[in-house]
Structures are given as structure tokens and as C-alpha cells.
Design a protein around this motif. Structure first.
Motif, PDB file in Angstrom:
ATOM      1  N   PRO A 194       5.657  -0.446  15.654  1.00  0.00           N
ATOM      2  CA  PRO A 194       6.281  -0.158  16.943  1.00  0.00           C
ATOM      3  C   PRO A 194       6.076  -1.330  17.903  1.00  0.00           C
ATOM      4  N   ALA A 195       7.153  -1.760  18.537  1.00  0.00           N
ATOM      5  CA  ALA A 195       7.052  -2.848  19.500  1.00  0.00           C
ATOM      6  C   ALA A 195       6.240  -2.405  20.703  1.00  0.00           C
ATOM      7  N   GLN A 196       5.434  -3.309  21.211  1.00  0.00           N
ATOM      8  CA  GLN A 196       4.602  -3.027  22.373  1.00  0.00           C
ATOM      9  C   GLN A 196       5.345  -3.461  23.633  1.00  0.00           C
ATOM     10  N   VAL A 197       6.380  -2.708  23.956  1.00  0.00           N
ATOM     11  CA  VAL A 197       7.229  -3.021  25.106  1.00  0.00           C
ATOM     12  C   VAL A 197       7.477  -1.752  25.914  1.00  0.00           C
ATOM     13  N   THR A 198       7.651  -1.927  27.202  1.00  0.00           N
ATOM     14  CA  THR A 198       8.000  -0.817  28.096  1.00  0.00           C
ATOM     15  C   THR A 198       9.193  -1.201  28.951  1.00  0.00           C
ATOM     16  N   CYS A 199      10.004  -2.149  28.477  1.00  0.00           N
ATOM     17  CA  CYS A 199      11.120  -2.686  29.263  1.00  0.00           C
ATOM     18  C   CYS A 199      12.314  -2.913  28.336  1.00  0.00           C
ATOM     19  N   PRO A 200      13.481  -3.212  28.874  1.00  0.00           N
ATOM     20  CA  PRO A 200      14.644  -3.497  28.031  1.00  0.00           C
ATOM     21  C   PRO A 200      14.419  -4.706  27.130  1.00  0.00           C
ATOM     22  N   VAL A 201      15.013  -4.630  25.933  1.00  0.00           N
ATOM     23  CA  VAL A 201      14.858  -5.676  24.921  1.00  0.00           C
ATOM     24  C   VAL A 201      16.230  -6.110  24.421  1.00  0.00           C
ATOM     25  N   LEU A 202      16.399  -7.419  24.258  1.00  0.00           N
ATOM     26  CA  LEU A 202      17.570  -8.007  23.616  1.00  0.00           C
ATOM     27  C   LEU A 202      17.112  -8.712  22.354  1.00  0.00           C
ATOM     28  N   LEU A 203      17.646  -8.289  21.206  1.00  0.00           N
ATOM     29  CA  LEU A 203      17.352  -8.936  19.932  1.00  0.00           C
ATOM     30  C   LEU A 203      18.607  -9.635  19.433  1.00  0.00           C
ATOM     31  N   GLY A 204      18.438 -10.853  18.917  1.00  0.00           N
ATOM     32  CA  GLY A 204      19.548 -11.591  18.348  1.00  0.00           C
ATOM     33  C   GLY A 204      19.229 -12.062  16.945  1.00  0.00           C
ATOM     34  N   VAL A 205      20.233 -12.091  16.073  1.00  0.00           N
ATOM     35  CA  VAL A 205      20.035 -12.545  14.701  1.00  0.00           C
ATOM     36  C   VAL A 205      21.370 -13.008  14.147  1.00  0.00           C
ATOM     37  N   GLY A 206      21.320 -13.969  13.234  1.00  0.00           N
ATOM     38  CA  GLY A 206      22.505 -14.414  12.536  1.00  0.00           C
ATOM     39  C   GLY A 206      22.588 -13.789  11.161  1.00  0.00           C
ATOM     40  N   THR A 207      23.788 -13.682  10.633  1.00  0.00           N
ATOM     41  CA  THR A 207      23.958 -13.080   9.311  1.00  0.00           C
ATOM     42  C   THR A 207      23.524 -14.016   8.184  1.00  0.00           C
ATOM     43  N   HIS A 208      23.285 -15.303   8.501  1.00  0.00           N
ATOM     44  CA  HIS A 208      22.873 -16.266   7.485  1.00  0.00           C
ATOM     45  C   HIS A 208      21.427 -16.702   7.683  1.00  0.00           C
ATOM     46  N   ASP A 209      20.585 -15.786   8.107  1.00  0.00           N
ATOM     47  CA  ASP A 209      19.179 -16.114   8.375  1.00  0.00           C
ATOM     48  C   ASP A 209      18.409 -16.228   7.062  1.00  0.00           C
ATOM     49  N   GLY A 210      18.319 -17.444   6.550  1.00  0.00           N
ATOM     50  CA  GLY A 210      17.631 -17.658   5.278  1.00  0.00           C
ATOM     51  C   GLY A 210      16.123 -17.648   5.387  1.00  0.00           C
ATOM     52  N   VAL A 211      15.589 -17.909   6.559  1.00  0.00           N
ATOM     53  CA  VAL A 211      14.136 -17.942   6.727  1.00  0.00           C
ATOM     54  C   VAL A 211      13.564 -16.529   6.661  1.00  0.00           C
ATOM     55  N   ILE A 212      14.189 -15.592   7.361  1.00  0.00           N
ATOM     56  CA  ILE A 212      13.739 -14.198   7.266  1.00  0.00           C
ATOM     57  C   ILE A 212      13.896 -13.696   5.835  1.00  0.00           C
ATOM     58  N   GLN A 213      15.006 -14.008   5.219  1.00  0.00           N
ATOM     59  CA  GLN A 213      15.234 -13.553   3.853  1.00  0.00           C
ATOM     60  C   GLN A 213      14.233 -14.176   2.888  1.00  0.00           C
ATOM     61  N   GLY A 214      13.899 -15.442   3.118  1.00  0.00           N
ATOM     62  CA  GLY A 214      12.975 -16.140   2.243  1.00  0.00           C
ATOM     63  C   GLY A 214      11.524 -15.762   2.432  1.00  0.00           C
ATOM     64  N   SER A 215      11.251 -14.885   3.394  1.00  0.00           N
ATOM     65  CA  SER A 215       9.877 -14.461   3.680  1.00  0.00           C
ATOM     66  C   SER A 215       9.607 -13.040   3.227  1.00  0.00           C
ATOM     67  N   ALA A 216      10.524 -12.444   2.486  1.00  0.00           N
ATOM     68  CA  ALA A 216      10.431 -11.022   2.140  1.00  0.00           C
ATOM     69  C   ALA A 216       9.134 -10.667   1.427  1.00  0.00           C
TER      70      ALA A 216
END
Length: 315
Positions: A194-216
Motif C-alpha cells: 500500500p502506498a504511503q500517501v494521503t494526497c492525490p497521485v499521478l502515475l505515468g508509464v510507457g507501454t515499452h518499459d523494458g526496465v520494469i519488465q526486465g526486473s520481474a
């Protein structure tokens, strides 16, 4: 676009010398007065029209230099904010040294998560920003009660894990970041914290994110077949609130940064068929103007945000 200038400052952080210092770059809306002092020193005063300015602290990914985000930081500053980035060389893992926002690994373990920030460096940076507000040329130009935390990759992760422990934080944003946690810290595979936030959040991601995929494998998952951790974070980790998920088709992990091919893990990244910097910086500026400046025009534009380069989801 407003004139944006920058200056440098330092913050003392945890660790043993010389690995105990963060070097800050501070971008701010400025005004050119044409004085001899400007010509001789290169220092420009802050534009007084919209001062004091809300503060945006942006944390880099591991081994990604702060100047990789210069274009992004400049765009945000030009829309009416003071933006702080940093370089901090300190211990990573297993005795290695590198650029890092700083992670308290013990704070991310099952018996401690949620009890304190996973990134204590944030407090040190905010204290340094308060010092800047007491000296020229930024004396009195910073609104320390209106703060946003942002980050890229690991920098975004620790922001999501730490924001609520800093009362002045009123908005959080991140690119290519999630709250999935490594199994080496004692968590079950596939755990999204669970994120430790109490405020609005904006998340951004690209469909070709190889770094996240390569860290599975860090998270006990198969990289060939897994739900996107950023989308999972948006759906599972955030409390009720006004949150946004921006997916940029064709963008990669370094979509808002100028990747350095000699460092970090850009070699894992997918092809960057879309430049995410322009649409995501525009969206981030609107988000921050709405949340930190309470601008009616920004809220209206954000409510009807329409950009062919971005798939926007609200919750």
C-alpha cells in the motif's frame, strides 16, 4: 514560457563522509533585470509575480544523474514551481556505491513497512530547501507549506512509500514507478505494498518499459507474463482519492529523461517510439497547478484533458 534559471545547494544526509551529501539543483521562475550583478555572477532573481512558489522535490532513478531530468524539471518550473533535483552518491546494495535517493531497507521489511519513510533523504532535502528560503536570491520565494514529491523509477517508488510522513506534501507523481516489493526483503512473490500517501497521485508509464519488465525476477515473477506493476499500483495500492494513471503508448522507461548509455539500466529498455516528455510534463504541470495552486483553470483543463499521446484513467 517563463524564464527559468537554476542554482546549486547541498544537503547533509545519512551515511559516512564523503557519502553523506546530496547536491541539489534548484530550478525556479526568474526575471532578467539586466543588471551588472546578473552579468557578473549569473544569478537572476525569482520572478515576484506569482511568488511564493510551491516546491516540487523530484527524486532520480538509481544511477541516473539529475541533469537527465533537466528538460522535464524546466517545463515544470516554467509553469510556476520551484523544482529541486539531486545527485547523491552513497551505498546501493552489497557494498556498491552509486547515485541513489537513499533507501532504508529495514523500513521496507514486513515488520516495519508503514512505520516510517523508506527514504529519509526526503526530510534532509526539505530542510535544505527551508535554508534556501532564508538566503538570496530565493529569500521568501518558496512556499514550504505547498510541496509535491515526484520521482522516476526507484525514486518514484520511495516517494510513494514515504510521502505521508511529510505533512507539507499535497501531491505525488511518478514515472515508471510502482510499489511492488522485492522478495529478498521477506515479502511473498508479486506483493504490491500500500502506498504511503494521503494526497492525490499521478502515475505515468510507457507501454515499452523494458526496465520494469526486465526486473520481474526481483519480485518473484515471470517477466514474460505479468500484469504491469504500475497499473497494479494504481488499482491496488492507492487509497481512495483523486488519482490519475497516464499510459503513453510507445514510450519507454526513460520516456521523460535523457538516458545516459554509460550508466544505469537503460540497456534493458524497450524502443522509445514516443517521446513522453511533452505530454507527461504538460499533464504533470496541470496536476500540480490544480493540487498545489488550486487554480480553477488548471482544474477545468485537467478534467477535460485530451491528448492523443496519453491514455488517462481516473479513480
Amino acid at each position: 514560457m517563463s524564464l527559468v534559471r537554476s542554482l546549486w545547494w547541498s544537503a547533509r544526509t545519512a551515511g559516512e563522509a564523503p557519502f553523506d551529501t546530496a547536491h541539489l539543483k534548484v530550478y525556479y521562475p526568474a526575471v532578467a533585470a539586466g543588471t551588472d550583478a546578473e552579468r557578473l555572477t549569473g544569478f537572476f532573481g525569482p520572478d515576484p509575480v506569482h511568488a511564493p512558489y510551491p516546491v516540487v522535490v523530484f527524486l532520480s532513478g538509481v544511477n541516473v544523474g539529475q541533469d537527465s531530468y533537466r528538460r522535464f524539471a524546466t517545463e515544470i518550473a516554467a509553469s510556476g514551481f520551484v523544482v529541486v533535483t539531486m545527485d547523491r552518491v552513497a551505498e546501493l546494495f552489497g557494498g556498491q556505491r552509486g547515485l541513489t535517493p537513499g533507501v532504508d531497507l529495514d523500513a521496507a521489511r514486513p515488520d516495519a513497512y508503514g512505520s516510517r519513510p523508506t527514504c529519509p533523504t526526503i526530510g534532509a532535502v526539505l530542510a535544505a530547501v527551508a535554508e534556501l528560503n532564508e538566503v538570496e536570491p530565493l529569500r521568501g520565494a518558496l512556499d514550504l507549506d505547498r510541496v509535491a514529491l515526484g520521482g522516476h523509477s526507484a525514486g518514484g517508488t520511495v516517494v510513494l512509500q514515504s510521502a505521508r510522513f511529510f505533512p507539507s506534501v499535497a501531491a505525488v507523481f511518478a514515472w515508471g514507478a510502482h510499489t511492488m516489493v522485492a522478495t529478498m526483503l521477506g515479502w511473498e512473490p508479486g506483493t504490491v505494498l500500500p502506498a504511503q500517501v494521503t494526497c492525490p497521485v499521478l502515475l505515468g508509464v510507457g507501454t515499452h518499459d523494458g526496465v520494469i519488465q526486465g526486473s520481474a525476477d526481483r519480485y518473484g515473477e515471470d517477466g514474460a507474463d505479468r500484469p504491469d506493476p504500475v497499473r497494479r499500483t494504481f488499482a491496488e495500492a492507492l487509497p481512495d482519492g483523486d488519482h490519475l494513471l497516464a499510459v503513453v503508448p510507445g514510450a519507454n522507461h526513460f520516456g521523460i529523461a535523457d538516458a545516459d548509455p554509460t550508466a544505469a539500466r537503460a540497456f534493458l529498455d524497450g524502443p522509445g517510439e514516443t517521446d513522453a516528455l511533452a505530454p507527461f510534463s504538460r499533464l504533470t504541470s496541470l496536476f500540480l497547478r490544480a493540487q498545489l495552486r488550486d487554480e480553477a483553470a488548471a482544474k477545468a483543463e485537467l478534467a477535460e484533458f485530451d491528448d492523443a499521446a496519453v491514455r488517462l484513467t481516473r479513480r
